[in-house]
Design a protein around this motif. Structure first.
Motif, mmCIF file in Angstrom:
data_model
loop_
_atom_site.group_PDB
_atom_site.id
_atom_site.type_symbol
_atom_site.label_atom_id
_atom_site.label_comp_id
_atom_site.label_asym_id
_atom_site.label_seq_id
_atom_site.Cartn_x
_atom_site.Cartn_y
_atom_site.Cartn_z
ATOM 1 N N ASN A 262 0.868 -1.293 0.055
ATOM 2 C CA ASN A 262 -0.057 0.281 -0.126
ATOM 3 C C ASN A 262 0.795 1.370 -0.013
ATOM 4 N N ASN B 205 -4.934 3.076 -3.550
ATOM 5 C CA ASN B 205 -6.057 2.939 -2.884
ATOM 6 C C ASN B 205 -6.918 4.175 -2.636
ATOM 7 N N PHE C 237 -10.080 6.891 -4.079
ATOM 8 C CA PHE C 237 -11.145 6.775 -4.629
ATOM 9 C C PHE C 237 -11.875 7.945 -4.732
ATOM 10 N N ASP D 24 -12.550 3.583 -8.002
ATOM 11 C CA ASP D 24 -11.293 3.331 -7.499
ATOM 12 C C ASP D 24 -10.310 4.061 -8.460
ATOM 13 N N ASN E 97 -5.765 0.029 -6.376
ATOM 14 C CA ASN E 97 -6.418 -0.464 -5.274
ATOM 15 C C ASN E 97 -5.430 -1.723 -4.748
#
Length: 585
Positions: A239, A244, A246, A426, A430
């Motif tokens: 990550n 990630n 949106f 997204d 993601n």
């Protein structure tokens, strides 16, 4: 089986998108901490000379807090403050603490207390590179909460922004310094109920300065050797700072509930419609931050609306642009937090705490906004989701509602129910639902169980049948509209087509997630309510339209089963960007 959540946060330098170092943020029950310290506040009620804050607006107190870091970038903190009561820190000249001009009375009655909620953003780790040996960290936070003044037995909403600095002494102990500016209502620090001491564009507020110690609780996850062992043993999800994210957009319906008004009359007196949009990021599968904008009563008017400013002519609210709110949401995915992270899961329940500012364009005012709510999302594929949300938000003074919550009624609040539905996309990558080892299993066939071409054809056909039926009925019955504009009131065409689409959605998605058809019916109901509120239809026109829509969808799907079911000569499929309907002779 309980699944342990293991997330790697990849922290990027603010000048480039390239990853520099990997770290692990582990488990919902890890990385908690407590804080204990002393606090000094400098009151700043509207209209008073801040240069005289010593000694008129100075007070001392205690701070207690508990918090959690979800990653080394983001966390949350709940804080309790009790001010102006400690025996050794008395200020006998605090004239700016209600009750005004009665020095010592506020302290004698118990001072005041405050409960804060902070969403923490670590600047060093967000814009720099995470280092487990770093001793000094600076974080910024938005703040929302409530306070209560024992001196006048009144409470009020508050909102603020601040900076937290911590210095690590050991693995478990740190010292901290905290400074924030907080806006609050007239019931807390105001002299009396007047427009000048409302929270609106002229704010009562105070500066809060705290010093204390912090103790980390439970197992820690910030030692490189431990991280290396964990990542090698369990595997990781990556990550990065650019992952990630949106965006979401949707329709909004608000049910206003200003202080002193009978909520039973919210339709049509307190009903508004609008739009909302947001940009957010999931830092872990559990925790996200989202910036949100809401605009109501600016595009779709409600001719029966009364519970908005200005009270003497509410229609001016729409003519001047309605009202808007800008907020930050701290989001906790309850499904992942308590049921365990599962990349193939399609529906999620998320709770959020909201802090922001609301403004009525007709008055040019602003006021703190606080809210809580629940949001349901359903993933259609690896990029698109549907969402529906229900929350309750409160504000003070002229920032929201027909009545003014000044000092005399500040314990009551102006507020409103906020109902949203829309789509989420997204952007970027993601990493929690894509680009992991389970992506192939989760999304290699994202439409399993759904015949999307058939659903599209049935939905369009259902709406088309509803449109034809309502057109014929309008021409036959010729009922006059409530606003006397024409004789096409019965039945409601908008309601017919909305409920036709909602019933089609229900038939396709009910087995997967009940919240999807609920959101569809809620949207259709909102359309019907709006038509009544605008005096375009009677309530029975809407009911008739709903019946036409549901009946049209039932007929269309029944015919579809007959024509396209097992053994049929018809077939529906896709070719490129087209839907193909074929018949085999």
């Amino acid at each position: 089986m309980r699944t342990k959540i293991l997330v790697i946060a990849l922290v990027a330098n603010c000048l480039c998108a390239k990853a520099q170092e990997v770290m692990v943020a582990d488990g919902f029950w890890r990385n908690w901490y407590v804080q204990f310290g002393l606090d000094m506040t400098l009151q700043n009620p509207y209209g008073y000379d801040f240069s005289k804050v010593f000694p008129n607006g100075k007070s001392f107190g205690l701070d207690l807090a508990v918090g959690k870091w979800f990653t080394h970038q983001v966390g949350v903190r709940g804080k309790f403050n009790w001010e102006n009561k400690l025996p050794l820190l008395e200020n006998g000249h605090a004239n700016w603490l209600a009750p005004f001009y009665e020095p010592g009375e506020n302290r004698r009655k118990g001072g005041y207390i405050a409960l804060y909620g902070d969403a923490l953003l670590n600047l060093h780790n967000l814009f720099g590179t995470y280092r487990p040996d770093r001793t000094w960290n600076a974080s910024v936070y938005p703040r929302i909460g409530i306070n209560y003044n024992f001196g006048v037995t009144k409470g009020s909403l508050l909102a603020g922004i601040g900076v937290l600095n911590t210095y690590r002494l050991s693995d478990r102990w740190s010292v901290y310094g905290d400074i924030a500016y907080i806006m609050t209502g007239s019931g807390f620090v105001g002299a009396e109920k007047t427009e000048a001491t409302g929270t609106g564009s002229n704010s009562n507020g105070y500066l809060s300065i705290g010093l204390g110690v912090q103790m980390n609780l439970g197992p820690l996850t910030d030692r490189s050797e431990k991280l290396k062992v964990k990542s090698e043993k369990l595997g990781v999800l990556t990550n990065g700072i650019w992952d990630n994210w949106f965006v979401q957009a949707g329709l909004d319906m608000s049910l206003l509930n200003p202080y002193g008004c009978n909520f039973g009359k919210v339709i049509p007196k307190g009903l508004t419609f609008g739009l909302n949009g947001a940009l957010g990021k999931w830092f872990t599968p559990e925790f996200a931050l989202r910036g949100r904008v809401q605009w109501d009563n600016g595009l779709i008017p409600n001719n029966g609306l009364e519970w908005v400013a200005p009270a003497d002519d509410p229609k001016q609210n729409y003519k001047k642009g309605g009202f808007a709110a800008v907020s930050i949401d701290a989001m906790l995915n309850l499904t992942n937090a308590f049921a365990g992270y599962e990349p193939t899961r399609k529906w999620h329940t998320t709770g959020y705490v909201r802090a922001g500012i609301i403004t009525q364009f007709v008055e040019g005012s602003g006021s703190p906004l606080m809210g809580v709510g629940l949001e349901e999302t359903y993933r259609l594929n690896d990029r698109w989701s549907l969402f529906g949300a229900l929350g309750y938000q409160v504000s003070t003074s002229e920032g929201m509602g027909f009545s003014t919550t000044g000092m005399e009624v500040s314990a009551g609040s102006n507020g409103y129910f906020d109902i949203d539905f829309g789509v989420r996309l997204d952007i970027g990558r993601n990493q929690f639902y894509r680009d992991v080892e389970s992506k192939r299993k989760a999304y290699s066939q994202p439409m399993t169980g759904h015949n999307w071409p058939r659903f599209a054809v049935n939905t369009i056909a259902s709406v088309g049948v509803a449109y034809g039926v309502k057109t014929v009925l309008k021409a036959m019955i010729k009922e006059e509209r409530p606003d006397h504009s024409d004789n096409k009131s019965f039945p409601s065409g908008h309601a017919a087509m909305a409920f036709a689409a909602a019933r089609s959605i229900d038939k396709e998605f009910r087995k997967d997630c009940i919240w999807i058809p609920i959101a569809g019916y809620a949207a259709a109901t909102a359309v019907g309510i709006q038509r009544v509120a605008r005096d375009r239809h009677h309530w029975y026109d809407v009911l008739a339209g709903a019946a036409v829509g549901v009946g049209s969808a039932e007929l269309t799907w029944w015919l579809s089963d007959k024509l396209l079911g097992s053994g049929s000569n018809f077939a529906v499929g896709t070719s490129g960007n087209t839907v193909d309907v074929t018949y085999c002779f």
